[in-house]
Write a protein that holds these residues in place. Structure first.
Motif, mmCIF file in Angstrom:
data_model
loop_
_atom_site.group_PDB
_atom_site.id
_atom_site.type_symbol
_atom_site.label_atom_id
_atom_site.label_comp_id
_atom_site.label_asym_id
_atom_site.label_seq_id
_atom_site.Cartn_x
_atom_site.Cartn_y
_atom_site.Cartn_z
ATOM 1 N N THR A 22 35.244 46.883 33.082
ATOM 2 C CA THR A 22 36.615 46.396 33.328
ATOM 3 C C THR A 22 37.186 45.758 32.062
ATOM 4 O O THR A 22 38.333 46.006 31.697
ATOM 5 C CB THR A 22 36.646 45.374 34.486
ATOM 6 O OG1 THR A 22 35.797 45.845 35.523
ATOM 7 C CG2 THR A 22 38.042 45.184 35.018
ATOM 8 N N TYR A 42 44.221 39.804 31.358
ATOM 9 C CA TYR A 42 43.427 38.554 31.370
ATOM 10 C C TYR A 42 44.263 37.405 30.795
ATOM 11 O O TYR A 42 44.260 36.286 31.314
ATOM 12 C CB TYR A 42 42.147 38.711 30.536
ATOM 13 C CG TYR A 42 41.178 39.755 31.035
ATOM 14 C CD1 TYR A 42 40.184 39.430 31.961
ATOM 15 C CD2 TYR A 42 41.218 41.064 30.552
ATOM 16 C CE1 TYR A 42 39.271 40.378 32.398
ATOM 17 C CE2 TYR A 42 40.316 42.020 30.995
ATOM 18 C CZ TYR A 42 39.341 41.672 31.911
ATOM 19 O OH TYR A 42 38.446 42.619 32.341
ATOM 20 N N GLY A 62 34.212 36.613 40.862
ATOM 21 C CA GLY A 62 34.008 38.011 40.466
ATOM 22 C C GLY A 62 34.233 38.111 38.966
ATOM 23 O O GLY A 62 34.949 38.994 38.482
ATOM 24 N N ASP A 86 29.645 35.581 40.236
ATOM 25 C CA ASP A 86 29.582 37.034 40.439
ATOM 26 C C ASP A 86 28.257 37.344 41.119
ATOM 27 O O ASP A 86 27.279 36.615 40.955
ATOM 28 C CB ASP A 86 29.680 37.790 39.104
ATOM 29 C CG ASP A 86 30.183 39.213 39.291
ATOM 30 O OD1 ASP A 86 31.363 39.487 38.943
ATOM 31 O OD2 ASP A 86 29.431 40.047 39.818
ATOM 32 N N ALA A 110 31.027 35.817 46.881
ATOM 33 C CA ALA A 110 32.224 34.988 47.047
ATOM 34 C C ALA A 110 32.362 34.520 48.493
ATOM 35 O O ALA A 110 33.064 33.552 48.767
ATOM 36 C CB ALA A 110 33.446 35.804 46.639
ATOM 37 N N GLN A 111 31.686 35.209 49.414
ATOM 38 C CA GLN A 111 31.761 34.830 50.831
ATOM 39 C C GLN A 111 30.911 33.603 51.129
ATOM 40 O O GLN A 111 30.981 33.058 52.238
ATOM 41 C CB GLN A 111 31.265 35.994 51.714
ATOM 42 C CG GLN A 111 32.156 37.221 51.733
ATOM 43 C CD GLN A 111 31.895 38.180 50.577
ATOM 44 O OE1 GLN A 111 31.191 37.860 49.612
ATOM 45 N NE2 GLN A 111 32.469 39.361 50.661
ATOM 46 N N HIS A 126 40.167 38.180 38.427
ATOM 47 C CA HIS A 126 40.807 39.338 37.795
ATOM 48 C C HIS A 126 40.149 40.611 38.302
ATOM 49 O O HIS A 126 38.960 40.841 38.069
ATOM 50 C CB HIS A 126 40.655 39.228 36.260
ATOM 51 C CG HIS A 126 41.311 40.349 35.503
ATOM 52 N ND1 HIS A 126 40.653 41.513 35.155
ATOM 53 C CD2 HIS A 126 42.580 40.486 35.032
ATOM 54 C CE1 HIS A 126 41.476 42.302 34.505
ATOM 55 N NE2 HIS A 126 42.653 41.717 34.411
ATOM 56 N N MET A 127 40.909 41.422 39.014
ATOM 57 C CA MET A 127 40.489 42.754 39.468
ATOM 58 C C MET A 127 39.162 42.735 40.247
ATOM 59 O O MET A 127 38.305 43.590 40.043
ATOM 60 C CB MET A 127 40.376 43.709 38.264
ATOM 61 C CG MET A 127 41.707 43.993 37.600
ATOM 62 S SD MET A 127 42.929 44.661 38.760
ATOM 63 C CE MET A 127 42.423 46.367 38.851
HETATM 64 C C1 LIG Z 1 36.066 45.390 38.701
HETATM 65 S S1 LIG Z 1 34.889 44.140 38.318
HETATM 66 C C2 LIG Z 1 35.918 42.899 37.522
HETATM 67 C C3 LIG Z 1 35.104 41.948 36.676
HETATM 68 C C4 LIG Z 1 35.926 40.896 35.913
HETATM 69 N N1 LIG Z 1 36.666 40.026 36.796
HETATM 70 C C5 LIG Z 1 36.860 41.553 34.930
HETATM 71 O O1 LIG Z 1 38.025 41.753 35.269
HETATM 72 O O2 LIG Z 1 36.411 41.909 33.821
HETATM 73 C C6 LIG Z 1 34.599 43.400 39.904
HETATM 74 C C7 LIG Z 1 33.524 42.331 39.892
HETATM 75 O O3 LIG Z 1 33.508 41.694 41.176
HETATM 76 C C8 LIG Z 1 32.171 41.458 41.520
HETATM 77 N N2 LIG Z 1 32.111 41.352 42.993
HETATM 78 C C9 LIG Z 1 32.500 42.281 43.898
HETATM 79 N N3 LIG Z 1 32.322 41.816 45.143
HETATM 80 C C10 LIG Z 1 31.800 40.558 45.026
HETATM 81 C C11 LIG Z 1 31.426 39.557 45.958
HETATM 82 N N4 LIG Z 1 31.520 39.761 47.269
HETATM 83 N N5 LIG Z 1 30.951 38.381 45.487
HETATM 84 C C12 LIG Z 1 30.845 38.166 44.133
HETATM 85 N N6 LIG Z 1 31.176 39.078 43.209
HETATM 86 C C13 LIG Z 1 31.670 40.258 43.639
HETATM 87 C C14 LIG Z 1 31.420 42.663 40.969
HETATM 88 O O4 LIG Z 1 30.042 42.387 40.824
HETATM 89 C C15 LIG Z 1 32.137 42.888 39.653
HETATM 90 O O5 LIG Z 1 31.532 42.189 38.591
#
Ligand SMILES: C[S@@+](CC[C@H](N)C(=O)[O-])C[C@H]1O[C@@H](n2cnc3c(N)ncnc32)[C@H](O)[C@@H]1O
Length: 278
Positions: A22, A42, A62, A86, A110-111, A126-127
């Motif tokens: 990402t 960002y 995340g 994360d 995150a839950q 972010h995303m």
């Molecule tokens: C598309 S990537 C974005 C990463 C970062 N925020 C960026 O924009 O560079 C999504 C991230 O969300 C994390 N993620 C997805 N579901 C998650 C959850 N339920 N709890 C924690 N992390 C989660 C994934 O492991 C991943 O690193």
């Protein structure tokens, strides 16, 4: 950490095989928000933080490889305390290697956050939120860790890919996903509209605001394909034959839209959502 869902297991596997996808895709693409062009989405999200040296606790949910946390740390606000969350060990390993040691990194869902109730001023993301299951629980946790009137601000998918790439790519992708019987759903339907986000946020948040974040880049068909391959979960889910079929068809479709430099305008529309804890 609680047991992972099927979608989370797939995401964990993806982010172990392909780290930093990402930040590589979005980290250097200018992003316009409310008429201001930021160096990237960002930076646009980071602009939501107050620019003073008062004590401020910020969590990035995340956080992936820590790109946003790194930008915030580089602003050198005195009093800024940063925490990244994360579930992916692959991404967090990269984050730990590059971020200052005083940034706490938590490997958790995150839950189910381990952060103390009412201890945080700002939650950013972010995303990532649109990928998460049980978003009611995610927002209940975000509300729990925020102090009253604390800020949550996040960037998620919005209008999506711009034309002509959107039409050309999706037209080629959909039949191949069907042929390969791929049905794993990685996004929550409610996260595709403002109404959906309002419904999710309204039990615990007030003053909900939305803004478009527009990314534009001129790229060759090969660059566009490479970016799909390394960042798009739908493409990653295809077999290697399916990917090759999609690559050939997408490249052929995009080629006819290129300018004299062999490039076409490529971009996508994201959405910034911000709200205050009740
Ligand atoms: C598309 S990537 C974005 C990463 C970062 N925020 C960026 O924009 O560079 C999504 C991230 O969300 C994390 N993620 C997805 N579901 C998650 C959850 N339920 N709890 C924690 N992390 C989660 C994934 O492991 C991943 O690193």
């Amino acid at each position: 950490m609680n047991a992972h869902t099927e979608a989370e297991n797939y995401l964990l596997d993806f982010h172990r095989r392909i780290v930093s996808s990402t930040s590589i895709a979005f980290g250097a693409v200018p992003a316009s928000l409310n008429g201001v062009v930021h160096a990237s989405s960002y930076h646009a999200l980071a602009s939501m933080l107050p620019l003073d040296d008062n004590a401020l606790s910020v969590v990035d949910i995340g956080c992936g490889d820590g790109h946003l946390l790194g930008l915030l740390a580089a602003q050198k606000h005195r009093g800024l305390r940063l925490i990244g969350v994360d579930m992916s060990d692959g991404e967090l390993d990269v984050a730990r290697a590059v971020l200052p040691a005083d940034i706490a990194l938590l490997r958790e869902r995150a839950q189910d956050l381990s952060i103390a109730t009412g201890s945080i001023d700002v939650v950013l993301s972010h995303m990532a939120l649109m990928l998460m299951g049980d978003l009611e629980q995610v927002f209940s946790e975000i509300r729990r860790i925020l102090r009253p009137s604390g800020l949550v601000a996040f960037i998620v998918g919005g209008k999506g890919l711009l034309e002509p790439v959107r039409h050309l790519y999706l037209n080629e992708l959909r039949p191949i996903l069907r042929e390969e019987n791929i049905s794993l759903c990685l996004h929550n339907e409610r996260t595709t509209s403002e109404e959906g986000w309002r419904t999710l946020l309204s039990p615990s948040f007030t003053d909900c605001r939305f803004a478009d974040v527009d990314l534009r880049i001129d790229a060759t068909p090969t660059e566009i394909w490479d970016s799909f391959l390394s960042t798009t979960y739908d493409v990653d889910l295809l077999s290697s034959e399916g990917q090759e079929k999609l690559r050939k068809r997408t490249m052929a479709a995009l080629a006819s839209h290129c300018d004299s430099n062999g490039k076409l305008r490529y971009g996508c529309g994201l959405r910034l959502v911000a709200a205050r804890a009740r």
